[in-house]
Design an enzyme around this catalytic site. Structure first.
Site, short mmCIF file in Angstrom:
data_model
loop_
_atom_site.label_atom_id
_atom_site.label_comp_id
_atom_site.label_asym_id
_atom_site.label_seq_id
_atom_site.Cartn_x
_atom_site.Cartn_y
_atom_site.Cartn_z
CD GLU A 30 -1.24 0.15 3.71
OE1 GLU A 30 -2.42 0.48 3.52
OE2 GLU A 30 -0.80 -0.20 4.83
CG ASP B 170 -7.14 -13.46 8.85
OD1 ASP B 170 -7.49 -13.56 10.04
OD2 ASP B 170 -6.20 -12.74 8.48
#
Length: 255
Positions: free
Chosen positions: A12, A219
């Site tokens: 990022e 997750d």
């Protein structure tokens, strides 16, 4: 106004640096700080590395050396709220260090930060609102252009939810459903679990600097966490976080 942007994903930071007009790069504490302009705002961009100490060190440098007025911190997290799915986005309104426990000593509560008397660090409401708007805008306007259809389908992402709630941080990559349930029982409105945000929040609190932390769910923080994490971080989450930051930077102002 100078904005400090720090993330727990190298990808990022790379995406954001490509959109910046970088005027200078400084190496401090084994980190590269990119100084420049992003969408008309003065920013300092840096990869925090992983864990609470690394994040706290990075944000302290942003505040003490660069004198930032606002800290933006992002990355991925394991979902604690059962309704959250991969790709959903959590905007922190409170942050707790789930591995802080001095309660064996008289007068301390579990999760309380000694000498501060605080269990949860709170984010200003106006910044939460802007972060949520930025996330919703990214999902509706930019997500499908950034992330391939095949990757979205693989992770079963259609329209991610954007929620506001508590983020818990600790120097553990949680991949244990029983641990998640234990934390859910102890921490009110717990949405996700990660490794940096509450340390960032404490440093900002102690320096009286505004901040925002948001996370993309990678997750379920369960026994399958290590299977889902690497590909999602590379192919989707880094696009999500950098895209939301870009929208946030365009809109943010400080009184």
């Amino acid at each position: 106004m100078l904005i400090g942007i720090s993330g727990a994903m190298q990808e990022e930071i790379q995406f954001l640096s490509e959109s910046m007009k970088i005027s200078e790069t400084k190496t401090i504490g084994m980190r590269e700080f990119y100084i420049g302009e992003l969408f008309g705002k003065d920013v300092v961009l840096v990869f925090s590395r992983y864990g609470k100490v690394a994040a706290a060190s990075t944000v302290t440098t942003l505040i003490e050396v660069f004198k930032v007025d606002l800290v933006v911190f992002t990355g991925v997290a394991g979902g604690a709220e059962k309704t959250l799915n991969i790709g959903d986005i959590v905007i922190a309104d409170k942050l707790v260090q789930h591995d802080m426990d001095a309660s064996a000593l008289p007068g301390f509560r579990k999760f309380e930060i000694p000498l501060l008397g605080i269990e949860a660090f709170e984010v200003p409401e106006k910044i939460i609102t802007l972060a949520k708007q930025s996330a919703l805008h990214y999902i509706s306007e930019n997500m499908k252009a950034d992330v391939s259809k095949s990757d979205l389908e693989e992770f079963n992402i259609t329209t991610p939810n954007v929620v506001v709630g508590t983020v818990a941080s600790g120097d553990i990559f949680v991949a244990d459903s029983q641990k998640v349930q234990s934390l859910r029982n102890e921490i009110q409105n717990l949405m996700c679990i990660e490794m940096e945000g509450a340390a960032v929040a404490q440093v900002c609190y102690e320096h009286n600097v505004d901040f925002i932390v948001f996370r993309v769910i990678s997750d379920k923080a369960d026994e399958e966490a290590t299977i889902n994490f690497p590909k999602f971080k590379k192919n989707a989450a880094s696009h999500f976080t950098s895209g939301i930051i870009k929208r946030f930077i365009k809109s943010v102002t400080l009184d």
